[in-house]
Design a protein around this motif. Sequence first.
Motif, PDB file in Angstrom:
ATOM      1  N   ASP A 151       0.811  -1.219   0.000  1.00  0.00           N
ATOM      2  CA  ASP A 151       0.000   0.000   0.000  1.00  0.00           C
ATOM      3  C   ASP A 151       0.846   1.270   0.000  1.00  0.00           C
ATOM      4  O   ASP A 151       0.577   2.207  -0.746  1.00  0.00           O
ATOM      5  CB  ASP A 151      -0.917  -0.005   1.221  1.00  0.00           C
ATOM      6  N   MET A 152       1.878   1.298   0.828  1.00  0.00           N
ATOM      7  CA  MET A 152       2.655   2.516   1.053  1.00  0.00           C
ATOM      8  C   MET A 152       4.040   2.461   0.407  1.00  0.00           C
ATOM      9  O   MET A 152       4.396   3.312  -0.411  1.00  0.00           O
ATOM     10  CB  MET A 152       2.778   2.763   2.559  1.00  0.00           C
ATOM     11  N   THR A 153       4.811   1.434   0.759  1.00  0.00           N
ATOM     12  CA  THR A 153       6.191   1.349   0.287  1.00  0.00           C
ATOM     13  C   THR A 153       6.267   1.112  -1.212  1.00  0.00           C
ATOM     14  O   THR A 153       7.307   1.365  -1.831  1.00  0.00           O
ATOM     15  CB  THR A 153       6.953   0.225   1.025  1.00  0.00           C
ATOM     16  N   ILE A 154       5.191   0.648  -1.827  1.00  0.00           N
ATOM     17  CA  ILE A 154       5.210   0.365  -3.262  1.00  0.00           C
ATOM     18  C   ILE A 154       5.602   1.598  -4.074  1.00  0.00           C
ATOM     19  O   ILE A 154       6.274   1.503  -5.097  1.00  0.00           O
ATOM     20  CB  ILE A 154       3.855  -0.222  -3.724  1.00  0.00           C
ATOM     21  N   HIS A 155       5.223   2.795  -3.600  1.00  0.00           N
ATOM     22  CA  HIS A 155       5.654   4.024  -4.267  1.00  0.00           C
ATOM     23  C   HIS A 155       7.174   4.157  -4.198  1.00  0.00           C
ATOM     24  O   HIS A 155       7.822   4.575  -5.171  1.00  0.00           O
ATOM     25  CB  HIS A 155       5.025   5.238  -3.598  1.00  0.00           C
ATOM     26  N   ASP A 156       7.753   3.808  -3.057  1.00  0.00           N
ATOM     27  CA  ASP A 156       9.197   3.908  -2.882  1.00  0.00           C
ATOM     28  C   ASP A 156       9.923   2.851  -3.705  1.00  0.00           C
ATOM     29  O   ASP A 156      11.009   3.112  -4.234  1.00  0.00           O
ATOM     30  CB  ASP A 156       9.545   3.765  -1.400  1.00  0.00           C
ATOM     31  N   PHE A 157       9.338   1.665  -3.820  1.00  0.00           N
ATOM     32  CA  PHE A 157       9.936   0.633  -4.664  1.00  0.00           C
ATOM     33  C   PHE A 157       9.983   1.099  -6.118  1.00  0.00           C
ATOM     34  O   PHE A 157      10.972   0.881  -6.825  1.00  0.00           O
ATOM     35  CB  PHE A 157       9.151  -0.677  -4.557  1.00  0.00           C
ATOM     36  N   ASP A 158       8.900   1.728  -6.570  1.00  0.00           N
ATOM     37  CA  ASP A 158       8.904   2.230  -7.941  1.00  0.00           C
ATOM     38  C   ASP A 158       9.951   3.326  -8.119  1.00  0.00           C
ATOM     39  O   ASP A 158      10.677   3.339  -9.119  1.00  0.00           O
ATOM     40  CB  ASP A 158       7.522   2.770  -8.324  1.00  0.00           C
ATOM     41  N   MET A 159      10.040   4.250  -7.165  1.00  0.00           N
ATOM     42  CA  MET A 159      11.033   5.314  -7.269  1.00  0.00           C
ATOM     43  C   MET A 159      12.446   4.759  -7.250  1.00  0.00           C
ATOM     44  O   MET A 159      13.337   5.266  -7.958  1.00  0.00           O
ATOM     45  CB  MET A 159      10.852   6.324  -6.135  1.00  0.00           C
ATOM     46  N   ALA A 160      12.683   3.722  -6.461  1.00  0.00           N
ATOM     47  CA  ALA A 160      14.017   3.119  -6.397  1.00  0.00           C
ATOM     48  C   ALA A 160      14.430   2.579  -7.769  1.00  0.00           C
ATOM     49  O   ALA A 160      15.532   2.854  -8.257  1.00  0.00           O
ATOM     50  CB  ALA A 160      14.034   2.012  -5.348  1.00  0.00           C
ATOM     51  N   ARG A 161      13.570   1.795  -8.406  1.00  0.00           N
ATOM     52  CA  ARG A 161      13.861   1.274  -9.755  1.00  0.00           C
ATOM     53  C   ARG A 161      14.044   2.401 -10.746  1.00  0.00           C
ATOM     54  O   ARG A 161      14.956   2.379 -11.571  1.00  0.00           O
ATOM     55  CB  ARG A 161      12.711   0.381 -10.253  1.00  0.00           C
ATOM     56  N   HIS A 162      13.148   3.374 -10.669  1.00  0.00           N
ATOM     57  CA  HIS A 162      13.153   4.478 -11.619  1.00  0.00           C
ATOM     58  C   HIS A 162      14.443   5.295 -11.528  1.00  0.00           C
ATOM     59  O   HIS A 162      15.070   5.600 -12.552  1.00  0.00           O
ATOM     60  CB  HIS A 162      11.936   5.365 -11.347  1.00  0.00           C
ATOM     61  N   LEU A 163      14.854   5.634 -10.331  1.00  0.00           N
ATOM     62  CA  LEU A 163      16.021   6.490 -10.161  1.00  0.00           C
ATOM     63  C   LEU A 163      17.331   5.750 -10.448  1.00  0.00           C
ATOM     64  O   LEU A 163      18.195   6.268 -11.164  1.00  0.00           O
ATOM     65  CB  LEU A 163      16.049   7.070  -8.747  1.00  0.00           C
ATOM     66  N   VAL A 164      17.478   4.558  -9.903  1.00  0.00           N
ATOM     67  CA  VAL A 164      18.724   3.818 -10.112  1.00  0.00           C
ATOM     68  C   VAL A 164      18.819   3.307 -11.549  1.00  0.00           C
ATOM     69  O   VAL A 164      19.912   3.184 -12.111  1.00  0.00           O
ATOM     70  CB  VAL A 164      18.837   2.665  -9.099  1.00  0.00           C
ATOM     71  N   GLY A 165      17.680   3.018 -12.156  1.00  0.00           N
ATOM     72  CA  GLY A 165      17.691   2.532 -13.534  1.00  0.00           C
ATOM     73  C   GLY A 165      18.110   1.084 -13.659  1.00  0.00           C
ATOM     74  O   GLY A 165      18.556   0.640 -14.720  1.00  0.00           O
ATOM     75  N   GLU A 166      17.976   0.338 -12.573  1.00  0.00           N
ATOM     76  CA  GLU A 166      18.324  -1.083 -12.542  1.00  0.00           C
ATOM     77  C   GLU A 166      17.224  -1.842 -11.815  1.00  0.00           C
ATOM     78  O   GLU A 166      16.502  -1.271 -10.993  1.00  0.00           O
ATOM     79  CB  GLU A 166      19.650  -1.299 -11.800  1.00  0.00           C
ATOM     80  N   GLU A 167      17.138  -3.141 -12.102  1.00  0.00           N
ATOM     81  CA  GLU A 167      16.163  -3.964 -11.403  1.00  0.00           C
ATOM     82  C   GLU A 167      16.643  -4.294  -9.984  1.00  0.00           C
ATOM     83  O   GLU A 167      17.848  -4.429  -9.732  1.00  0.00           O
ATOM     84  CB  GLU A 167      15.916  -5.274 -12.158  1.00  0.00           C
ATOM     85  N   VAL A 168      15.691  -4.415  -9.080  1.00  0.00           N
ATOM     86  CA  VAL A 168      15.968  -4.892  -7.729  1.00  0.00           C
ATOM     87  C   VAL A 168      16.021  -6.413  -7.776  1.00  0.00           C
ATOM     88  O   VAL A 168      15.077  -7.056  -8.247  1.00  0.00           O
ATOM     89  CB  VAL A 168      14.880  -4.419  -6.745  1.00  0.00           C
ATOM     90  N   VAL A 169      17.128  -6.990  -7.293  1.00  0.00           N
ATOM     91  CA  VAL A 169      17.275  -8.439  -7.364  1.00  0.00           C
ATOM     92  C   VAL A 169      17.116  -9.118  -6.000  1.00  0.00           C
ATOM     93  O   VAL A 169      16.881 -10.328  -5.940  1.00  0.00           O
ATOM     94  CB  VAL A 169      18.633  -8.834  -7.987  1.00  0.00           C
ATOM     95  N   GLU A 170      17.253  -8.331  -4.917  1.00  0.00           N
ATOM     96  CA  GLU A 170      17.100  -8.925  -3.585  1.00  0.00           C
ATOM     97  C   GLU A 170      16.535  -7.897  -2.623  1.00  0.00           C
ATOM     98  O   GLU A 170      16.859  -6.716  -2.690  1.00  0.00           O
ATOM     99  CB  GLU A 170      18.446  -9.431  -3.058  1.00  0.00           C
ATOM    100  N   VAL A 171      15.672  -8.372  -1.711  1.00  0.00           N
ATOM    101  CA  VAL A 171      15.010  -7.519  -0.728  1.00  0.00           C
ATOM    102  C   VAL A 171      15.169  -8.142   0.657  1.00  0.00           C
ATOM    103  O   VAL A 171      15.027  -9.358   0.823  1.00  0.00           O
ATOM    104  CB  VAL A 171      13.503  -7.387  -1.043  1.00  0.00           C
ATOM    105  N   TYR A 172      15.456  -7.287   1.635  1.00  0.00           N
ATOM    106  CA  TYR A 172      15.470  -7.740   3.032  1.00  0.00           C
ATOM    107  C   TYR A 172      14.704  -6.706   3.843  1.00  0.00           C
ATOM    108  O   TYR A 172      15.025  -5.511   3.807  1.00  0.00           O
ATOM    109  CB  TYR A 172      16.897  -7.878   3.552  1.00  0.00           C
TER     110      TYR A 172
END
Length: 341
Positions: free
Chosen positions: A173-194
């Motif tokens: 609900d909330m962090t999903i916006h931050d996940f999108d911004m992370a991919r968008h800004l870095v320009g790379e896929e996220v491969v691992e989450v903790y």
Amino acid sequence: MKKVTVGIIGAGRIGKLHIDNLKRNPHVRLKKVSDLFSDQLKDWFETSGVEEITADYYDIFQDQEIDAVFICSPTSTHADLIKLGAQHNKHIFCEKPVSFSDQETLEAYDQVRKAGVQFQVGFNRRFDSNFAEMKARIKRSDIGDVHVLKITSRDPNPPHLDYIASSGGLFMDMTIHDFDMARHLVGEEVVEVYAKGGNLVDPAIGEKGDIDTAIVTLTFANGALGVIDNSREAVYGYDQRIEIFGNGGALVADNQTSTNLKYYNAGTVESDKPLPFFLERYNDSFIHETEQFIESILQDRPTGVQFEDGIMAQRIARAAQESYETGKPVQVNYEIGRSYV
């Protein structure tokens, strides 16, 4: 002047926001809005700028004049409405997330691809002027190779407990916006989450099966690292900050305040608190995202947030939830053609 005729499904807070923004766009005709509680919206409808109101969303899909549909209804309805939109050859703007199920999302994705209609996910933060400038400067290598991303995203107040129960959880609900911004800004896929989380704001949120405080670490495909911190309650306002660091420098986007005035005296330094919530902080970004969607339809060019972006943000959110529940890092599948599992 060529116009895009629009129908809106859902006249809650976000639906009304989009209607207010769309009615100011000279390239938009607001033909119809549907809401299950349309009989309670008659006073609002009179000044809404929409031509017709209905309780049945099928009226929008069956209307031959409507070119595009805005899906602003609860998440549990999104996938089915996207499929209907594609089947009726409507361009589609859908609020996040696409769904709570990877399989349902992929099925909707296939329908949209087959129909060849425009599709945009409502990740409005990409259209914030500060974050857009940050992205532009990253792209032109102002900070060199990205090494570390830090995102702070804290709400001023927790949502109603009834909303918590149906929200999909903090990460979706909330962090999903931050996940999108992370991919968008870095320009790379996220491969691992903790992810680590807890209930530090309100134990009642925990009783509803959710958390209110979280730290998420991300590993990107190029080796860059990210960290996101979330809270459902920041007593000083809506806290939205991003820092991105590379081998050539750093970029920092700070909070928006009502003024940038600071007061200095012998005892203290004072400044305005952050803006109160997302409607004030991201007002312009909501306008820009709808303008860009309409332009994409009129100019037949890709939208600013593709379906694939929605799929990946949703998968990162699901991986974060799994990590929180298991206490272990979780790998993220970024092959769009395959299901998450």
